[in-house]
Design an enzyme around this catalytic site. Structure first.
Site, PDB file in Angstrom:
ATOM      1  N   GLU A 293       0.696  -1.213   0.047  1.00  0.00           N
ATOM      2  CA  GLU A 293      -0.006   0.016   0.091  1.00  0.00           C
ATOM      3  C   GLU A 293       0.917   1.084   0.044  1.00  0.00           C
ATOM      4  O   GLU A 293       1.798   1.308   0.995  1.00  0.00           O
ATOM      5  CB  GLU A 293      -0.916   0.081   1.480  1.00  0.00           C
ATOM      6  CG  GLU A 293      -1.885   1.228   1.188  1.00  0.00           C
ATOM      7  CD  GLU A 293      -2.808   1.177   2.328  1.00  0.00           C
ATOM      8  OE1 GLU A 293      -2.737   0.478   3.161  1.00  0.00           O
ATOM      9  OE2 GLU A 293      -3.255   2.316   2.641  1.00  0.00           O
TER      10      GLU A 293
ATOM     11  N   ARG B 120       4.972 -12.618   9.824  1.00  0.00           N
ATOM     12  CA  ARG B 120       5.557 -11.287   9.749  1.00  0.00           C
ATOM     13  C   ARG B 120       6.959 -11.136  10.418  1.00  0.00           C
ATOM     14  O   ARG B 120       6.897 -11.789  11.716  1.00  0.00           O
ATOM     15  CB  ARG B 120       4.517 -10.269  10.384  1.00  0.00           C
ATOM     16  CG  ARG B 120       4.647  -8.807  10.358  1.00  0.00           C
ATOM     17  CD  ARG B 120       3.452  -7.926  10.908  1.00  0.00           C
ATOM     18  NE  ARG B 120       2.428  -8.081  10.015  1.00  0.00           N
ATOM     19  CZ  ARG B 120       2.342  -6.763   9.078  1.00  0.00           C
ATOM     20  NH1 ARG B 120       3.406  -5.777   9.222  1.00  0.00           N
ATOM     21  NH2 ARG B 120       1.488  -6.606   8.409  1.00  0.00           N
TER      22      ARG B 120
ATOM     23  N   LYS C  91       4.458   0.702   9.920  1.00  0.00           N
ATOM     24  CA  LYS C  91       4.662   2.093   9.087  1.00  0.00           C
ATOM     25  C   LYS C  91       3.995   3.227   9.827  1.00  0.00           C
ATOM     26  O   LYS C  91       4.272   4.181   9.664  1.00  0.00           O
ATOM     27  CB  LYS C  91       3.668   1.842   7.930  1.00  0.00           C
ATOM     28  CG  LYS C  91       4.634   1.113   6.481  1.00  0.00           C
ATOM     29  CD  LYS C  91       3.981   1.225   5.441  1.00  0.00           C
ATOM     30  CE  LYS C  91       2.690   0.209   5.183  1.00  0.00           C
ATOM     31  NZ  LYS C  91       2.406  -0.105   3.620  1.00  0.00           N
TER      32      LYS C  91
HETATM   33  P1  ATP Z   1      -0.467  -1.318   6.616  1.00  0.00           P
HETATM   34  O1  ATP Z   1      -0.767  -1.752   7.969  1.00  0.00           O
HETATM   35  O2  ATP Z   1      -0.266   0.160   6.145  1.00  0.00           O
HETATM   36  O3  ATP Z   1      -1.215  -2.334   5.920  1.00  0.00           O
HETATM   37  P2  ATP Z   1       1.611  -3.241   5.866  1.00  0.00           P
HETATM   38  O4  ATP Z   1       2.986  -3.583   6.962  1.00  0.00           O
HETATM   39  O5  ATP Z   1       0.821  -4.516   5.908  1.00  0.00           O
HETATM   40  O6  ATP Z   1       0.981  -2.008   6.544  1.00  0.00           O
HETATM   41  P3  ATP Z   1       1.688  -3.192   3.021  1.00  0.00           P
HETATM   42  O7  ATP Z   1       2.163  -2.238   2.287  1.00  0.00           O
HETATM   43  O8  ATP Z   1       0.153  -3.527   3.279  1.00  0.00           O
HETATM   44  O9  ATP Z   1       2.095  -2.967   4.598  1.00  0.00           O
HETATM   45  O10 ATP Z   1       2.589  -4.501   2.905  1.00  0.00           O
HETATM   46  C1  ATP Z   1       2.807  -5.179   1.621  1.00  0.00           C
HETATM   47  C2  ATP Z   1       3.129  -6.601   1.790  1.00  0.00           C
HETATM   48  O11 ATP Z   1       4.284  -6.637   2.711  1.00  0.00           O
HETATM   49  C3  ATP Z   1       2.070  -7.390   2.446  1.00  0.00           C
HETATM   50  O12 ATP Z   1       1.734  -8.506   1.789  1.00  0.00           O
HETATM   51  C4  ATP Z   1       2.502  -7.484   3.758  1.00  0.00           C
HETATM   52  O13 ATP Z   1       1.813  -8.739   4.327  1.00  0.00           O
HETATM   53  C5  ATP Z   1       3.925  -7.796   3.702  1.00  0.00           C
HETATM   54  N1  ATP Z   1       4.654  -7.107   5.002  1.00  0.00           N
HETATM   55  C6  ATP Z   1       4.468  -6.104   5.370  1.00  0.00           C
HETATM   56  N2  ATP Z   1       4.867  -5.957   6.738  1.00  0.00           N
HETATM   57  C7  ATP Z   1       5.605  -7.120   6.769  1.00  0.00           C
HETATM   58  C8  ATP Z   1       6.470  -7.686   7.786  1.00  0.00           C
HETATM   59  N3  ATP Z   1       7.141  -7.165   9.057  1.00  0.00           N
HETATM   60  N4  ATP Z   1       6.922  -9.011   7.535  1.00  0.00           N
HETATM   61  C9  ATP Z   1       6.899  -9.698   6.415  1.00  0.00           C
HETATM   62  N5  ATP Z   1       5.838  -9.196   5.629  1.00  0.00           N
HETATM   63  C10 ATP Z   1       5.253  -8.124   5.667  1.00  0.00           C
HETATM   64 MG    MG Z   2      -1.315  -4.231   4.391  1.00  0.00          MG
END
Ligand code: ATP
Ligand code: MG
Length: 567
Positions: A40, A265, A275
């Protein structure tokens, strides 16, 4: 710059690979493997995202498949083009290529609208006039079923009319939603008539003012996967409870059905990977920006001197699982050191200089000493380092009263100056009032040129130096973790998570002495300062003053942990 040597992640078996192997065996997707990385654009990518990127692109590459880059841009109020640009740059920097498959969920808004209409027509979605607060009150609790909305049984024609008018902008924000008609009694909250569309009169970074209704994440993600022909939709564990809804939408629309698979995660000690919290650090000015070298963002790590290969190695090492855990930051540093050790050129720099005068060395003489650029890689060659009568060494490499086991320079003690000579300390000059040592006097053995013993006699230590007349003055920024390790900043609430900030996370040394070979080093160049650590030229550098970031020290605490564990 050293050449980029290949250092691909190790590939231990994991449960996702096993699922794909099984799908390929049964022919579930005709042997196709097509994944996607779906950020995102509401912040910069961090090391947690790297795990997801390596997994998605890595599995596609391993199975001869494809991986798309798709922006999940359904929330116009928090998303910006700046984030889109940084994400593109970071994924590329990590070393992955989506070819011509760069997509945006917002490109599918038209198709999603059509599908919403289809669900309305088949009696599977309805327009609900409850406010957000009322929807919450109707939702029920884990032990109690939810209450059905009084609007749930509206006829399809009325729903269709209202939905069209929602789109046409007739209603204010928050006054109505489109909800799917599933099961208010489901033990899974996500299935209790979840909202599909909300009214939001806001400009979108790509579609501008075209839409005033926006699809929710759950009604966008799986449908976007389906449009792109994704086979394995890999996401983090918090989406496990959303999988029934993911499946419900694609099944009830009768469209291609990708398989959602959840993994753990990444959580890292001594930092935050949310974020929202990273944004707060930027907004409050606690760091200089998203690319502050202390940030766990990919742009911060890059500026700090981390290599894509080191990060990929880390992601391969941690693997994936079905339970969330906490990874030691020192493991990331360990993977980085292994890579930098192979590729970083060695130079001599003195962070805390004290003057050394070689009394029996000719006043005007300058000798060019041969120095090895990288003992791990002969192809990186050698260089000349100027040596003369007056030098700098590290203040900590001299002790007037050496404790036991201290083998570096001290009165009467002989040591080796790396690549140069054996020298023996003959005395010190002190500042009269403070007693601070301002000059160390030595004699050298001309027969030990190159640092080689003339007669087989041994010295117990080798120290680094720079010639005072030839040294350049540079700035070094020494970093520590952003958060104190005894506290877990990740688990603390927004308001006070900054209370656990490490006050010593940045120390600036403005009078570092370094050998002249680095004179023309461009920002991003990486070095090992011998015996001190790995450093990288910062973008704040100018021809007048080079600025170095300490990427990581040489002390490998992970290797120690591993050793202890092995015993
Ligand atoms: P938000 O709360 O803004 O959705 P997010 O950390 O999920 O934050 P995204 O941009 O939606 O951010 O994440 C993109 C991809 O990265 C998603 O598939 C998410 O699952 C993965 N991702 C995000 N943070 C992690 C993490 N700490 N470890 C592994 N994968 C992650
Ligand atoms: Mg997300």
């Amino acid at each position: 710059m050293p050449s980029e040597s290949s250092n691909e992640p190790v590939k231990p078996s994991n449960f996702i690979r096993d699922i794909i192997l099984e799908d390929n065996r049964t022919g579930k997707f005709g042997g196709r493997v097509h994944t996607r990385f779906p950020p995102e654009p509401n912040g910069y990518l961090h090391i947690g995202h790297a795990k997801s990127i390596c997994l998605n692109f890595g599995l596609a590459a391993e199975f001869g498949g494809k991986c798309n880059l798709r922006f999940d841009d359904t929330n116009p109020s928090k998303e910006e083009t700046e984030y889109v640009d940084s994400i593109i740059e970071d994924v590329r920097w990590l070393g992955f290529d989506w070819e011509d498959r760069l997509f945006y969920a917002s490109d599918y808004f038209g198709q999603l609208y059509e599908w919403a209409v289809q669900l309305i027509k088949t009696g599977k979605a309805y327009v609900c006039d409850l406010t957000a607060e009322q929807v919450r009150q109707h939702r029920g609790t884990p032990s109690e079923p939810g209450k059905e909305s009084p609007y749930r049984n509206r006829p399809a024609e009325e729903n269709l009319d209202l939905f069209q008018r929602m789109r046409a902008g007739e209603f204010p924000d928050g006054s109505r939603t489109l909800r799917s008609k599933i099961d208010m009694g489901s033990p899974n909250f996500n299935m209790r008539d979840p909202v599909m569309y909300r009214i939001l009169h806001a400009d979108h970074h790509r579609t501008g003012g075209t839409w005033c209704i926006y699809p929710m994440y759950d009604f966008t993600h799986g449908e976007s996967d389906s449009i792109e022909g994704i086979t394995h939709s890999i996401c983090t564990l918090e989406f496990e409870d959303h999988r029934p809804l993911y499946d419900w939408y694609v099944e009830n629309l009768g469209i291609h059905h990708p398989q959602q698979i959840e993994f753990d995660r990444l959580n890292l000690t001594d930092t935050v990977l949310s974020k929202r919290k990273l944004l707060l650090l930027v907004q409050k000015g606690i760091v200089s920006g998203w690319d502050d070298p202390r940030m766990p963002t990919l742009s911060g790590l890059r500026r700090r001197g981390y290599t894509p290969e080191g990060i990929r190695q880390f992601c391969g090492t941690i693997g994936v699982s079905k339970t969330n855990g906490m990874i030691e930051y020192s493991l990331l540093e360990h993977c980085l050191r292994e890579d930098l050790n192979r590729r970083a050129a060695r130079v001599m720099a003195v962070l805390d200089p004290v003057k050394v005068v070689i009394d029996n060395y000719p006043d005007e003489l300058v000798e060019e000493m041969d120095a090895v650029n990288n003992p791990e890689d002969a192809s990186m060659g050698t260089r000349k380092v100027p040596f003369s009568k007056v030098l700098y060494i590290e203040r900590e490499d001299f002790r007037e009263d050496p404790p036991k086991q201290y083998y570096r320079l001290s009165p009467g003690r002989e040591v080796r100056l790396r690549y140069a000579y054996f020298v023996t300390c003959t005395g010190v000059v002190k500042e009269e009032t403070t007693g601070e040592i301002v000059e160390i006097h030595c004699s050298y053995d001309p027969a030990s040129k190159g640092g080689n013993s003339p007669d087989g006699r041994k010295v117990k230590s080798t120290i680094h130096w720079v010639s005072a007349a030839h040294a350049m003055d540079v700035e070094a920024r020494l970093y520590e973790n952003l958060f104190r390790s005894e506290d877990s900043a990740e688990e603390t609430e927004d308001q006070d998570f900054t209370a656990t900030l490490n006050p010593n996370s940045l120390e600036v040394r403005s009078a570092v002495k370094i050998e002249p070979s680095v004179k023309t080093a461009a920002p991003g160049s990486r070095y090992q300062f011998e015996r001190v650590g790995y450093f990288c030229v910062d973008k704040d550098s100018s021809p007048e003053k080079l600025v170095f970031n300490r990427t990581v020290s040489l002390k490998d605490t992970w290797a120690k942990i591993e050793k202890k564990g092995a015993r």
